[in-house]
Design a protein around this motif. Structure first.
Motif, PDB file in Angstrom:
ATOM      1  N   LEU A   1      31.114  30.138  47.583  1.00 17.05           N
ATOM      2  CA  LEU A   1      31.181  31.716  47.756  1.00 17.05           C
ATOM      3  C   LEU A   1      31.992  32.711  47.078  1.00 17.05           C
ATOM      4  CD1 LEU A   1      29.801  32.038  51.836  1.00 17.05           C
ATOM      5  CD2 LEU A   1      28.024  31.909  49.786  1.00 17.05           C
ATOM      6  N   PHE A   2      32.563  32.335  46.662  1.00 16.56           N
ATOM      7  CA  PHE A   2      34.190  32.650  45.996  1.00 16.56           C
ATOM      8  C   PHE A   2      34.579  32.641  45.033  1.00 16.56           C
ATOM      9  CE2 PHE A   2      35.040  32.303  50.912  1.00 16.56           C
ATOM     10  CZ  PHE A   2      34.861  33.720  51.147  1.00 16.56           C
ATOM     11  N   ASP A   3      34.564  30.916  44.552  1.00 10.83           N
ATOM     12  CA  ASP A   3      34.809  30.949  43.481  1.00 10.83           C
ATOM     13  C   ASP A   3      34.163  29.639  42.590  1.00 10.83           C
ATOM     14  OD1 ASP A   3      37.348  30.518  41.022  1.00 10.83           O
ATOM     15  OD2 ASP A   3      38.568  30.837  42.744  1.00 10.83           O
TER      16      ASP A   3
ATOM     17  N   VAL B   1      36.507  44.276  42.615  1.00 10.02           N
ATOM     18  CA  VAL B   1      35.914  45.831  42.140  1.00 10.02           C
ATOM     19  C   VAL B   1      35.768  44.566  40.211  1.00 10.02           C
ATOM     20  CG1 VAL B   1      35.366  47.970  40.586  1.00 10.02           C
ATOM     21  CG2 VAL B   1      36.429  47.610  42.954  1.00 10.02           C
ATOM     22  N   GLN B   2      36.436  44.168  39.759  1.00  3.96           N
ATOM     23  CA  GLN B   2      35.502  43.274  39.423  1.00  3.96           C
ATOM     24  C   GLN B   2      35.249  42.323  39.470  1.00  3.96           C
ATOM     25  OE1 GLN B   2      39.376  40.789  38.054  1.00  3.96           O
ATOM     26  NE2 GLN B   2      38.880  40.759  35.664  1.00  3.96           N
ATOM     27  N   ARG B   3      35.648  41.303  40.560  1.00  3.96           N
ATOM     28  CA  ARG B   3      34.829  39.784  41.067  1.00  3.96           C
ATOM     29  C   ARG B   3      32.676  41.122  41.069  1.00  3.96           C
ATOM     30  NH1 ARG B   3      36.013  36.877  45.924  1.00  3.96           N
ATOM     31  NH2 ARG B   3      37.566  35.972  44.438  1.00  3.96           N
ATOM     32  N   MET B   4      32.953  41.848  41.495  1.00  2.86           N
ATOM     33  CA  MET B   4      31.807  42.734  42.260  1.00  2.86           C
ATOM     34  C   MET B   4      30.451  43.534  40.254  1.00  2.86           C
ATOM     35  SD  MET B   4      28.875  42.992  43.816  1.00  2.86           S
ATOM     36  CE  MET B   4      29.818  43.098  45.263  1.00  2.86           C
TER      37      MET B   4
ATOM     38  N   TRP C   1      29.791  39.744  39.373  1.00  3.76           N
ATOM     39  CA  TRP C   1      28.989  39.638  39.892  1.00  3.76           C
ATOM     40  C   TRP C   1      27.384  40.207  39.536  1.00  3.76           C
ATOM     41  CZ3 TRP C   1      30.240  38.805  45.836  1.00  3.76           C
ATOM     42  CH2 TRP C   1      30.959  37.874  46.064  1.00  3.76           C
ATOM     43  N   GLN C   2      27.576  41.296  39.300  1.00  2.00           N
ATOM     44  CA  GLN C   2      26.539  42.638  39.038  1.00  2.00           C
ATOM     45  C   GLN C   2      25.651  41.918  37.489  1.00  2.00           C
ATOM     46  OE1 GLN C   2      28.071  46.472  40.171  1.00  2.00           O
ATOM     47  NE2 GLN C   2      25.947  46.574  39.125  1.00  2.00           N
TER      48      GLN C   2
ATOM     49  N   HIS D   1      32.684  33.566  39.488  1.00  2.31           N
ATOM     50  CA  HIS D   1      33.574  33.849  40.929  1.00  2.31           C
ATOM     51  C   HIS D   1      32.337  33.016  42.073  1.00  2.31           C
ATOM     52  CE1 HIS D   1      36.968  34.917  39.436  1.00  2.31           C
ATOM     53  NE2 HIS D   1      36.497  35.000  38.396  1.00  2.31           N
ATOM     54  N   ASN D   2      31.344  33.145  42.228  1.00  5.67           N
ATOM     55  CA  ASN D   2      30.640  32.588  43.238  1.00  5.67           C
ATOM     56  C   ASN D   2      29.334  31.703  42.482  1.00  5.67           C
ATOM     57  OD1 ASN D   2      27.436  32.543  44.721  1.00  5.67           O
ATOM     58  ND2 ASN D   2      28.872  34.074  45.714  1.00  5.67           N
TER      59      ASN D   2
END
Length: 465
Positions: free
Chosen positions: A428-430, A312-315, A318-319, A358-359
């Motif tokens: 894509l991840f980091d 959830v933190q990553r999302m 991203w938002q 993180h992307n």
């Protein structure tokens, strides 16, 4: 005077003096400095300030050696016009984005990192005039990577590290000198792909040589680094390594496309079995965690638990990055300014500064808009075309009983293809470009591109690409 300084700084000064003497004799030796500054530079940090560390000094040394060598031979020029063109285009857009940045100092630091990438790439392309010089740099990469791998394994075995890196049953994730397991694992992976590429080349074209002491040492280094990557428990690094290995295999042989398609079909079948509950729960749970990294949802609508916190933190990050892009679609908030702008876009309950998105692709969209992302993808595509073309060209230049140095150079070109796949998937991840990794990435790519042009039996300067 050196005796009155701290031991770390004294050792750095003595090592630097020895390096300068060797580089004065052979300028290409300057390239062998960077592999040690990336993982170990902070152990002998010099009090220079301004963000100048061992990697920055090593890059300056390599650039000076490149220029001095060109002046000496009266032929200072930039190899690979295609690479120079796309890199200049990317840097030009980055400078434009910096004009609207909240902090030009942060933008300048990011631009300086990309300058280090260019210096190392073109210095490697220019100074690698003979195979033996290339293999000195490869040896430095392997020694530094193996040493850092052993340090990480030492951490994992002793359980020496932050409690946040502890997994079940007291297992500690290895993190080396990078402070975090993911950048540590991907650093090791950049070295590992070179070893995999060379071992693949010898396995195909000269299997008896796999039993020679030098190749056995390379195999041992690859095994040690692989174990350290596993000890980091970094999913992103493992996924990226699988993609890198697949890219090298496909570049080597088109027949591998069918084999990889069968493997992908098998993975899809496993996913289908898991969806119908026909696999053990422990297997389906791991697949579920992996697939969750690609799912999209609104972080504001999720009930936060300890199990889903990281996702959830990553999302949420991203938002926030996507909101930055929507407000600044052409040139973003300014290269290097993601953290500074994040405060104005953070979702409720997520005020912590993340460092980056993180992307990396989203990070570029947020910091530089569609123009910066487009120019980066153009640069990445040009590097892929050059690397694959050089690998295929070198493969055609020798028979199955080819000269060992030529086989090793072919392995290096495969490693360059693998590195680009590794970078593309990991982003894509980091963000791979931290802790001096842009300088090392430029060095390895320059080395791999130069490998297709140099000859194993001469020290003469090669013709430009």
């Amino acid at each position: 005077m050196a005796a009155s300084l701290p031991p770390g700084i004294s050792a750095a000064i003595l090592a630097g003096a020895a390096a300068i003497i060797g580089i004065a004799a052979v300028p290409a030796y300057a390239l062998a400095v960077i592999p040690f500054t990336v993982p170990f530079g902070e152990l002998a940090a010099l009090p220079l300030g301004g963000g100048i560390g061992a990697t920055e000094l090593g890059t300056a040394l390599a650039g000076a050696a490149w220029v001095a060598n060109g002046v000496r031979h009266r032929e200072l020029f930039i190899e690979s016009r295609a690479l120079a063109l796309f890199l200049a285009m990317f840097l030009g857009v980055a400078v434009l984005s910096a004009t609207g940045a909240l902090s030009f100092n942060l933008a300048a630091k990011e631009l300086a990192k990309w300058g280090e990438f260019g210096v190392m790439a073109f210095a490697a392309l220019s100074l690698m005039s003979a195979a033996r010089l290339a293999f000195v740099t490869v040896g430095a990469l392997m020694v530094a990577g193996t040493a850092e791998a052993l340090y990480g394994v030492y951490q994992a075995v002793l359980g020496s590290g932050p409690t946040g890196f502890l997994l079940g049953a007291g297992t500690l994730r290895a993190f080396g000198h990078f402070g975090q397991p993911n950048p540590y694992a991907v650093y090791l992976s950049t070295v590992l792909v070179l070893a995999i590429g060379m071992l693949l080349a010898f396995a195909v074209y000269d299997r008896p040589r796999l039993r020679t002491p030098l190749i056995l040492v390379l195999t041992a280094a690859a095994a040690c680094i692989s174990y350290a990557v596993l000890a980091s428990f970094s999913r992103s690094a493992l996924i990226s390594l699988v993609a890198a290995s697949g890219a090298m295999l496909v570049t080597h042989s088109r027949r591998m496309v069918g084999i990889l398609a069968v493997l992908a079909g098998g993975a899809a079948l496993l996913g289908l079995l898991g969806a119908f509950g026909l696999l053990p729960p422990v297997v389906t749970s791991r697949f579920a965690v992996l697939l969750d990294n690609f799912s999209l949802f609104d972080a504001r609508d999720v009930t936060l638990t300890s199990a889903n916190f990281a996702l959830v933190q990553r999302m949420a990050i991203w938002q926030a990055a996507w909101a930055m892009f929507q407000d600044n679609p052409l040139l973003g908030v300014g290269i290097g300014n993601f953290d500074l702008s994040y405060r104005n876009y953070a979702l409720p309950g997520w005020p912590q500064l993340p460092g980056h998105a993180h992307n990396y692709y989203l990070n570029l969209l947020a910091e530089g808009g569609i123009l910066l992302l487009g120019s980066y993808l153009a640069l990445l595509s040009s590097l892929c075309v050059l690397s694959i073309r050089n690998a295929l060209r070198l493969k055609r230049s020798f028979s199955n009983s080819g000269e060992p140095a030529t086989i090793a150079r072919y392995g290096l070109t495969l490693g360059g293809v693998g590195l680009l796949a590794l970078v593309s998937v990991h982003h894509l991840f980091d963000n791979l470009y931290v802790h001096g990794m842009l300088a090392q990435t430029g060095l390895i790519l320059g080395l791999c591109l130069a490998a297709a042009r140099i000859r194993p039996d001469t020290s003469a300067r090669p013709a430009p690409q």
